[in-house]
Write an enzyme that holds these catalytic residues in place. Sequence first.
Site, mmCIF file in Angstrom:
data_model
loop_
_atom_site.group_PDB
_atom_site.id
_atom_site.type_symbol
_atom_site.label_atom_id
_atom_site.label_comp_id
_atom_site.label_asym_id
_atom_site.label_seq_id
_atom_site.Cartn_x
_atom_site.Cartn_y
_atom_site.Cartn_z
ATOM 1 N N ASN A 197 33.950 35.957 33.506
ATOM 2 C CA ASN A 197 33.350 34.639 33.806
ATOM 3 C C ASN A 197 31.856 34.738 34.087
ATOM 4 O O ASN A 197 31.352 34.289 35.110
ATOM 5 C CB ASN A 197 34.089 33.963 34.965
ATOM 6 C CG ASN A 197 34.070 34.763 36.250
ATOM 7 O OD1 ASN A 197 33.811 35.967 36.234
ATOM 8 N ND2 ASN A 197 34.334 34.115 37.359
ATOM 9 N N ASP B 37 38.640 42.009 44.002
ATOM 10 C CA ASP B 37 38.167 40.674 43.592
ATOM 11 C C ASP B 37 36.766 40.421 44.175
ATOM 12 O O ASP B 37 36.449 39.325 44.636
ATOM 13 C CB ASP B 37 39.139 39.572 44.020
ATOM 14 C CG ASP B 37 38.879 38.253 43.291
ATOM 15 O OD1 ASP B 37 38.008 38.208 42.400
ATOM 16 O OD2 ASP B 37 39.562 37.261 43.625
#
Lengths: 433, 308
Positions: A95, A306
């Site tokens: 992303n 993450d």
Amino acid sequence: MNLLVRGGRLVDPANALDGVLDCLVLGGKVAEVGRGLTAPEGTPIVDATGKVVAPGFIDMHVHLREPGYEYKETIATGTRAAALGGFTRVTCMANTEPVNDNRAVTDYILAKARQDGWVHVHPVGAVTRGLKGEALAELGELAEAGCVAYSDDGHPVMNAGLLRRALEYVQPFGLPIISHAEDATLAAGGVIHEGVVSTELGLRGIPAAAEEVMVARDIALAELTGSPIHIAHVSTAGAVRLIRGAKNRGLRVTAEVTPHHLLLTEEAVRSFDTNTKMNPPLRSKADREALQEAVADGTLDAVATDHAPHAPAEKEIEYDLAAFGIVGLETAVPLLLHHFVHGGLLDLGTLIARFTVGPARILNLPGGHLGKGADGDLVILDLDQEREVDPASFASKGRNSPFGGWRLRGFVWMTVVGGRVIQQEGILRGGGR
Amino acid sequence: MGWRRKDLLTIRELEPAEILMLLDTAESLKEIATREIKKVPALRGKTVVNLFLEPSTRTRTSFEIAGKWLSADVINVSGSSSSVMKGETLLDTAKNLEAMSPDIVVIRHPHAGAAHLLARSLRCSVINAGDGAHEHPTQALLDLLTIREKKGHLEGLKAVIVGDIARSRVARSNIWGMRKLGMTVTVAGPPTLIPPHVGELGVKVAYTLEEAIRDADIIMMLRLQHERMTGALLPSLREYSRLWGLTLEKLREGRDDVLIMHPGPVNRGIEMSPEVADGPYSVILEQVTNGVAVRMALLYLMAGGKGQ
């Protein structure tokens, strides 16, 4: 590069090694692991007595933000953070801006990583063009370009038919699809876990079922297609149950968990501290317990951070409006050494496995073990060093951590990539690879 | 006893004695409203900023009157005229306001936690005048004052709060306030508007209006934000008002001395019929009057006044 690491307790779960052993790296590759090793004249020697030597850790879920969001993080700063955190290999999510859905972006990331990177960088390609969930990205070309997996992370692929075709289409390339399992219609604009805390605070909740519905769907698609699927950042007890069931049936399903879901619960949100806002959200105590059990018994194969750096202006605002995510590269290992290993929830060998052979097997990465000929990537841990977490001192551009001020015992002492010491006691050395 | 907190952000955080001090002080200040000259010098030289980033007439006016009757300089900053619309963050706006040395900032904001964000970074006092669906502490205080005036006490009374509990800051603040002062609370409404785990806040849940109001001493009807409701949460306004609208006929099942409350503004014909809103059980306008009193009490105590 050559290096001899002597006298440490060497733990290499992939090769079932745990004992006082030396490790000799020659020409950047592991030459030998054993007792009383000697090295050619002039080989640098590291005395690891009293410390733990392990294969370099792998973080399979990182947002390096480059290209496009260099104000949040760059490949240079993100991999410096990785080196300080004990990670010698990271996979970076798609992303970015532009999205990593084509070879040009993958090439750019890999070129930047060669130039600026301190550790190995493996890009993850998008499943769908522009992460829009509408049409497949050129998955074959992404594999050729060097991507190690596919994921629309952050944007769940809601269209089950499309994900099914993606799972089928990638079979010749041998790369897994990583699912951010969240049903958008159930999450419906929520910002924290749906439970008593969301009710008290008046914040919109994301029910556990938003994850569980998708995990169930993903497992059904893995069964239908025979393709491997990896569930990112598992956060609920129900998802753990589904994954355990799928594994027991022999399906090709793997899963990861983050340190923050293993350590924190929805209770942390009461302060309205936006560093408790992440997706999936911090869940209930019962969920956390289920995750702790599952990382110990192997239902959860990997620990991944993450790592999601954001600029202060994206976090120091209203909770509803703040960006999701926290940084994790520089805190993951000490948090788990302190609370899990010293805290008695997990033995050291299992923790190291979740950071090494676990992710390496899911992604077919070259690292994660110290067998002869493996990359000479090592992490050396000092289980007794005690220190307070200070986000202001992070190498990452992101300061968005809920762990600032936590006093922890057990830190990364040294990081070695290809036989070269790149970090020792918090000091980066040698200007990258 | 005096007020010891820098801010008032929630009812949840208050001790029962602090709530009672606010109510007692409000009761004694209330008489100012009946004077020929409605002004006392208690807050002379103090500056109160009303930072209202969400439309509000009632609460903003109430704070403004409360401040003015106490002789504070009151400045109103509203969403449309503020720089928040120009890309400045809430924190920027607040710090700019603080640079002008206000003593108290009153904030109304559409997002939960906004008052906390301000309170953490400002040295002056912050009053939460409603943050998203989280809390609206002065509304609960004025409701408690109204109930105590009418009933003479609070302990042991049964209240039912009806409507969109999930999105109501009024409900949350009242649940905490009522429970802390010994009342029992039932929430009622269609299950799609009842938040999960609400029982853990110490309330009962009723799923029919008739059951809810049967032995209630207080019926508090919430405003239905109907513009965002129909679709997945409610089939239609018609059905909502048929099942959950309070009418004189349904009230026949209730107690003779019941109080009907509403935080306003009332959707007449949706959550209650006009006959109920204007009827003998309704204390809706007393609530508004008491709003000024509790806000005076709060400003007075925060500025260093002695509690009653």
